[in-house]
Design a protein around this motif. Sequence first.
Motif, PDB file in Angstrom:
ATOM      1  N   TRP A  26     -65.630   9.381   6.827  1.00  0.00           N
ATOM      2  CA  TRP A  26     -65.724   8.987   8.230  1.00  0.00           C
ATOM      3  C   TRP A  26     -64.332   8.987   8.867  1.00  0.00           C
ATOM      4  N   LYS A  27     -64.264   9.210  10.161  1.00  0.00           N
ATOM      5  CA  LYS A  27     -63.059   8.965  10.941  1.00  0.00           C
ATOM      6  C   LYS A  27     -63.012   7.463  11.201  1.00  0.00           C
ATOM      7  N   VAL A  28     -61.929   6.805  10.780  1.00  0.00           N
ATOM      8  CA  VAL A  28     -61.860   5.355  10.878  1.00  0.00           C
ATOM      9  C   VAL A  28     -60.775   4.946  11.865  1.00  0.00           C
ATOM     10  N   PHE A  29     -61.191   4.225  12.912  1.00  0.00           N
ATOM     11  CA  PHE A  29     -60.257   3.657  13.867  1.00  0.00           C
ATOM     12  C   PHE A  29     -60.047   2.180  13.513  1.00  0.00           C
ATOM     13  N   GLY A  30     -58.805   1.793  13.230  1.00  0.00           N
ATOM     14  CA  GLY A  30     -58.505   0.406  12.889  1.00  0.00           C
ATOM     15  C   GLY A  30     -57.858  -0.303  14.059  1.00  0.00           C
ATOM     16  N   LEU A  31     -58.334  -1.510  14.321  1.00  0.00           N
ATOM     17  CA  LEU A  31     -57.807  -2.295  15.429  1.00  0.00           C
ATOM     18  C   LEU A  31     -57.274  -3.616  14.864  1.00  0.00           C
ATOM     19  N   ASP A  32     -55.964  -3.826  14.961  1.00  0.00           N
ATOM     20  CA  ASP A  32     -55.357  -5.046  14.418  1.00  0.00           C
ATOM     21  C   ASP A  32     -53.975  -5.243  15.028  1.00  0.00           C
ATOM     22  N   ASN A  33     -53.731  -6.407  15.606  1.00  0.00           N
ATOM     23  CA  ASN A  33     -52.418  -6.690  16.184  1.00  0.00           C
ATOM     24  C   ASN A  33     -51.637  -7.704  15.352  1.00  0.00           C
ATOM     25  N   ASN A  34     -52.035  -7.868  14.079  1.00  0.00           N
ATOM     26  CA  ASN A  34     -51.342  -8.749  13.125  1.00  0.00           C
ATOM     27  C   ASN A  34     -51.234 -10.179  13.642  1.00  0.00           C
ATOM     28  N   MET A  35     -52.314 -10.673  14.245  1.00  0.00           N
ATOM     29  CA  MET A  35     -52.330 -12.044  14.747  1.00  0.00           C
ATOM     30  C   MET A  35     -52.222 -13.059  13.613  1.00  0.00           C
ATOM     31  N   ARG A  36     -52.554 -12.626  12.386  1.00  0.00           N
ATOM     32  CA  ARG A  36     -52.438 -13.535  11.237  1.00  0.00           C
ATOM     33  C   ARG A  36     -50.994 -14.006  11.039  1.00  0.00           C
ATOM     34  N   ALA A  37     -50.034 -13.158  11.342  1.00  0.00           N
ATOM     35  CA  ALA A  37     -48.632 -13.556  11.210  1.00  0.00           C
ATOM     36  C   ALA A  37     -48.296 -14.663  12.204  1.00  0.00           C
ATOM     37  N   ASP A  38     -48.905 -14.605  13.384  1.00  0.00           N
ATOM     38  CA  ASP A  38     -48.713 -15.647  14.380  1.00  0.00           C
ATOM     39  C   ASP A  38     -49.393 -16.939  13.941  1.00  0.00           C
ATOM     40  N   PHE A  39     -50.594 -16.809  13.373  1.00  0.00           N
ATOM     41  CA  PHE A  39     -51.343 -17.981  12.932  1.00  0.00           C
ATOM     42  C   PHE A  39     -50.734 -18.634  11.690  1.00  0.00           C
ATOM     43  N   PHE A  40     -50.339 -17.817  10.696  1.00  0.00           N
ATOM     44  CA  PHE A  40     -49.961 -18.353   9.387  1.00  0.00           C
ATOM     45  C   PHE A  40     -48.506 -18.105   8.986  1.00  0.00           C
ATOM     46  N   GLY A  41     -47.724 -17.451   9.842  1.00  0.00           N
ATOM     47  CA  GLY A  41     -46.340 -17.184   9.501  1.00  0.00           C
ATOM     48  C   GLY A  41     -46.211 -15.983   8.581  1.00  0.00           C
ATOM     49  N   VAL A  42     -45.059 -15.852   7.959  1.00  0.00           N
ATOM     50  CA  VAL A  42     -44.749 -14.667   7.149  1.00  0.00           C
ATOM     51  C   VAL A  42     -45.726 -14.472   6.003  1.00  0.00           C
ATOM     52  N   ASN A  43     -46.254 -15.558   5.444  1.00  0.00           N
ATOM     53  CA  ASN A  43     -47.185 -15.427   4.318  1.00  0.00           C
ATOM     54  C   ASN A  43     -48.542 -14.849   4.727  1.00  0.00           C
ATOM     55  N   GLY A  44     -48.843 -14.917   6.011  1.00  0.00           N
ATOM     56  CA  GLY A  44     -50.100 -14.361   6.483  1.00  0.00           C
ATOM     57  C   GLY A  44     -49.979 -12.968   7.065  1.00  0.00           C
ATOM     58  N   ASP A  45     -48.757 -12.444   7.102  1.00  0.00           N
ATOM     59  CA  ASP A  45     -48.495 -11.133   7.690  1.00  0.00           C
ATOM     60  C   ASP A  45     -49.289 -10.037   6.971  1.00  0.00           C
ATOM     61  N   THR A  46     -49.953  -9.184   7.733  1.00  0.00           N
ATOM     62  CA  THR A  46     -50.761  -8.110   7.147  1.00  0.00           C
ATOM     63  C   THR A  46     -50.145  -6.734   7.348  1.00  0.00           C
ATOM     64  N   THR A  47     -48.885  -6.698   7.770  1.00  0.00           N
ATOM     65  CA  THR A  47     -48.220  -5.414   7.996  1.00  0.00           C
ATOM     66  C   THR A  47     -48.252  -4.543   6.746  1.00  0.00           C
ATOM     67  N   TRP A  48     -48.051  -5.169   5.585  1.00  0.00           N
ATOM     68  CA  TRP A  48     -48.053  -4.411   4.318  1.00  0.00           C
ATOM     69  C   TRP A  48     -49.380  -3.695   4.097  1.00  0.00           C
ATOM     70  N   ASN A  49     -50.465  -4.348   4.495  1.00  0.00           N
ATOM     71  CA  ASN A  49     -51.790  -3.779   4.282  1.00  0.00           C
ATOM     72  C   ASN A  49     -52.060  -2.633   5.252  1.00  0.00           C
ATOM     73  N   ILE A  50     -51.618  -2.800   6.487  1.00  0.00           N
ATOM     74  CA  ILE A  50     -51.793  -1.744   7.488  1.00  0.00           C
ATOM     75  C   ILE A  50     -50.999  -0.496   7.089  1.00  0.00           C
ATOM     76  N   LYS A  51     -49.785  -0.710   6.589  1.00  0.00           N
ATOM     77  CA  LYS A  51     -48.980   0.416   6.113  1.00  0.00           C
ATOM     78  C   LYS A  51     -49.655   1.103   4.935  1.00  0.00           C
ATOM     79  N   ARG A  52     -50.230   0.287   4.045  1.00  0.00           N
ATOM     80  CA  ARG A  52     -50.924   0.846   2.877  1.00  0.00           C
ATOM     81  C   ARG A  52     -52.088   1.728   3.309  1.00  0.00           C
ATOM     82  N   LEU A  53     -52.838   1.272   4.301  1.00  0.00           N
ATOM     83  CA  LEU A  53     -53.987   2.044   4.785  1.00  0.00           C
ATOM     84  C   LEU A  53     -53.531   3.364   5.399  1.00  0.00           C
ATOM     85  N   SER A  54     -52.450   3.312   6.160  1.00  0.00           N
ATOM     86  CA  SER A  54     -51.948   4.517   6.825  1.00  0.00           C
ATOM     87  C   SER A  54     -51.538   5.588   5.823  1.00  0.00           C
TER      88      SER A  54
END
Length: 350
Positions: A26-54
Motif C-alpha cells: 500500500w501507499k502509506v501516508f503518515g501523519l505525526d507532529n511528534n506531540m509526544r515530545a511536548d507531552f512527555f519530554g525527550v523520553n517520549g520523542d518519536t523522531t527516531w521511529n519516524i526516521k526508521r519508517l522513512s
Amino acid sequence: MKSILVTGSGGLIGSEVVNFFDRLGWKVFGLDNNMRADFFGVNGDTTWNIKRLSIACSNYQHFEQDIRDRKGVKELIARLKPEAIVHCAAQPSHDLAASRPFDDFDVNAVGTLNLLEGLRNYSTEIPFVHMSTNKVYGDAPNNLNIVENETRWEYGDETFHEGISETFPIDQSKHSIFGASKVAADVMVQEYGRYFGMPTCCLRGGCLTGPNHSGVELHGFLSYLIKCNLTEKNYTIFGYKGKQVRDNIHAYDVARFIEEFLIQPRIGEVYNLGGGRENSISILEAFDLISSISGKKMRYEYSDQNRSGDHICYISDLSKVKAHYPRWSITKGLNLTFEEIYLSWKQRSA
C-alpha cells in the motif's frame, strides 16, 4: 496501488500499521507532529521511529500535520484521497490529562472530529478505524466481584472469566479526564457510522505494546517496566499491591485486525481488542517474567495511592472480535512480546 492514511504514525500502533501496510504494497501516508515530545519530554520523542519508517518503508510519505488544525486536516484528506484512515494519534496519559485538560480534549476529541468531518466531506465510503481505549468503561470494572490471589487480582464471577465485553456500561463511573476525552471521540466515531452510514469502528484496546513503544512512566506499562529492568531503575507500583492485571496485545496483532476490518468493514462498530485472558499479566508477574529474560532482579518501590480511575483487573473479552472476524487471532504471546521489547530497548541504549 491502494493508499492509507495513518495518524500518529510515529507511535506504537501507528508505526506498526505503517510497517504492516507498506509490506502489503500500500501507499502509506503518515501523519505525526511528534506531540509526544511536548507531552512527555525527550523520553517520549518519536523522531527516531519516524526516521526508521522513512528508511525501512519504501511506500511511506510523512506529513507533520497537527490534527487540531481543522482546515489543514480537511485539505490534506482531500489532496491525498486515501482509501482508508487509521486514527492512532492521541494524548494517551491519565496523569497528564489532568494537568493539561484542554490539550488532552483538543487532541483526543476535537482532533478525531476534525478527521471524521474531513473524511465525510471527501467520501462517506472510506473505512475509518479509530484506536479507542478500554478506559471508556471508566473504573466500573472495579465494581465487579474481584478476588485476591497470590500474584494477581481475578474476576470472582464465572460470567466474566473471559473478560469485559462490548456491552459493559460506560456510564456512572470515573474515567479520568483522559478517559472522558476518549469517550467523546469513541461515541463520535460510532455516530458518524450510524448517522452518515460511514464504515467506522472503535478499537477499545487493552494494554497495547510492542518493541516500537517509547514507554514512559505516565504511559506504556510494559515498555517502561522492561526499560526500568534493563537500566536497573526503580519502578513505582501505584497501589493494589502490584497485583493489578492487564491484558496485553502486540501492535502487530492490532495491525492484523485492522487489515481484516478493511477487507470487510462494518458501520459504527465497537470491538474490545486486547490480549485476552491468554495474554493477561499482573505487575508482580511481569517483574518475574522480565527478570527471567534479562537475568536482572527488578528494582521497585511501592506507593499506596493507586492512579485515579485505574483498573484493578481488566481483561478483554475477544468473543465478538473472533465472531465477526474468524480469521483473526492472537499470534504473539507474552514471552515473545517481552523478549522483543527487551531487545529493542537494548538496541536503542547501545
